[in-house]
Write an enzyme that holds these catalytic residues in place. Structure first.
Site, PDB file in Angstrom:
ATOM      1  N   LYS A   1      -1.153  -1.410   0.425  1.00 57.37           N
ATOM      2  CA  LYS A   1      -1.661  -2.720   0.008  1.00 57.37           C
ATOM      3  C   LYS A   1      -0.629  -3.474  -0.828  1.00 57.37           C
ATOM      4  CE  LYS A   1      -4.267  -6.232  -0.775  1.00 57.37           C
ATOM      5  NZ  LYS A   1      -5.514  -6.177  -1.519  1.00 57.37           N
TER       6      LYS A   1
ATOM      7  N   THR B   1      -7.303  -3.544  -5.847  1.00 54.53           N
ATOM      8  CA  THR B   1      -5.864  -3.298  -5.760  1.00 54.53           C
ATOM      9  C   THR B   1      -5.381  -2.893  -7.141  1.00 54.53           C
ATOM     10  OG1 THR B   1      -5.643  -4.944  -4.005  1.00 54.53           O
ATOM     11  CG2 THR B   1      -3.631  -4.271  -5.124  1.00 54.53           C
TER      12      THR B   1
ATOM     13  N   LYS C   1      -0.674 -10.226 -10.489  1.00 57.53           N
ATOM     14  CA  LYS C   1      -0.949  -8.837 -10.871  1.00 57.53           C
ATOM     15  C   LYS C   1      -0.432  -7.868  -9.820  1.00 57.53           C
ATOM     16  CE  LYS C   1      -4.690  -7.128  -9.662  1.00 57.53           C
ATOM     17  NZ  LYS C   1      -5.236  -6.373  -8.490  1.00 57.53           N
TER      18      LYS C   1
END
Length: 304
Positions: free
Chosen positions: A176, A100, A245
């Site tokens: 995502k 990701t 993150k």
């Protein structure tokens, strides 16, 4: 069953997700070339016939399709574009990033790799470690359609819901980030609401059972709170620093596109606080303990 036309596969990054995915590829008979700096992660796969290489470039010298599944964007960039990166491999024709990393990096990778006639797919994953273990991951793929079709049997080895999101690089990454932002927000909001219910006198197990039979149910309430959190184990299987993150990536990309993200900004603060309180490798559900400490006093009353 493989055939002479079956592509050889490279896999870079054998962490909580990658090692399980690599096992599924071996189960399907793929020729597997590996890179990971951790020999303990490599060992069980090498015992089953996979081959280890010293650099990502060497993996790309031996594999038609190279899959990357590593924690952060800077690692992806180094693995793919660095001096010993995939981009310099002699055999690779398709690079698949399962990490990701956000759409901006996906576009940079595609631009650089296209100059070497290497197709780039961004294909982040949803389903967590359990999905990787069971071969039931969701795979969200952005990029060239022909490259996607070439990888379809690869994705099917570990994915249950595999979807080509579009030909524009970065669309898989965008989806995502949407997915993980929703998980982060519902984890914070549902935990906060339930802690209010606990303090007001509700039994937490009865409360979550009723919520999961009602309109407030979500993946968070059904899979995270009703499971690991209710057992006070906080081990859902996704690292706290990685969820933070992803939330930060979402906010950065939202700002780039001019989309307001007021709620998401508040959610980020809870993950910032959780991260400041100890080991960043702890599970993301530690954020519930942060809320716990804020909303429940020290009177010994029942918590989650």
């Amino acid at each position: 069953m493989t055939t002479p036309d079956t592509p050889s596969i490279g896999f870079i990054g054998l962490g909580a997700m990658g090692q399980k995915m690599a096992r599924h590829l071996l189960d399907k008979g793929f020729d597997l070339n590996l890179f990971d700096p951790n020999p303990h992660a490599l060992a069980p796969l090498l015992e089953r016939g996979a081959r280890s290489h010293a650099t990502p470039r060497e993996v790309a010298d031996h594999a038609h399709i190279v899959l990357v599944c590593v924690p952060t964007p800077d690692i992806v960039e180094n693995v793919v574009l660095g001096a010993d990166g995939v981009i310099h491999g002699q055999k690779v024709s398709i690079l698949v990033d399962h990490s990701t990393t956000g759409p901006s990096l996906a576009r940079r990778l595609q631009a650089a790799l296209s100059e070497r006639n290497i197709a780039a797919l961004d294909a982040p994953l949803a389903g967590g470690a359990a999905g990787a273990q069971n071969g039931t991951l969701s795979v969200m793929v952005g990029g060239d359609r022909a490259a996607y079709e070439r990888c379809s049997s690869v994705f099917a080895a570990f994915g249950k819901k595999v979807e080509h999101i579009g030909t524009e690089p970065g669309l898989g990454q965008t989806l995502k980030l949407v997915n993980n932002m929703i998980v982060a927000a519902t984890l914070v909001a549902t935990s906060e609401a339930m802690l209010f219910g606990v303090k007001a006198g509700l039994d937490p197990r009865q409360m979550v059972e009723m919520l999961n039979a009602s309109t407030a149910r979500s993946f968070t309430s059904e899979q995270i709170l009703a499971g690991t959190v209710m057992r006070r184990e906080f081990d859902f299987g996704f690292r706290l620093d990685l969820m933070r993150k992803d939330v930060r990536l979402f906010l950065a990309e939202a700002e780039n596109t001019g989309v307001p993200a007021f709620t998401s900004s508040v959610v980020k603060q809870f993950f910032d606080q959780a991260l400041s309180e100890g080991d960043p490798a702890r599970d993301m559900t530690h954020v519930v303990q942060v809320l716990d400490s804020l909303l429940i006093d020290a009177s010994g009353m029942k918590r989650f």
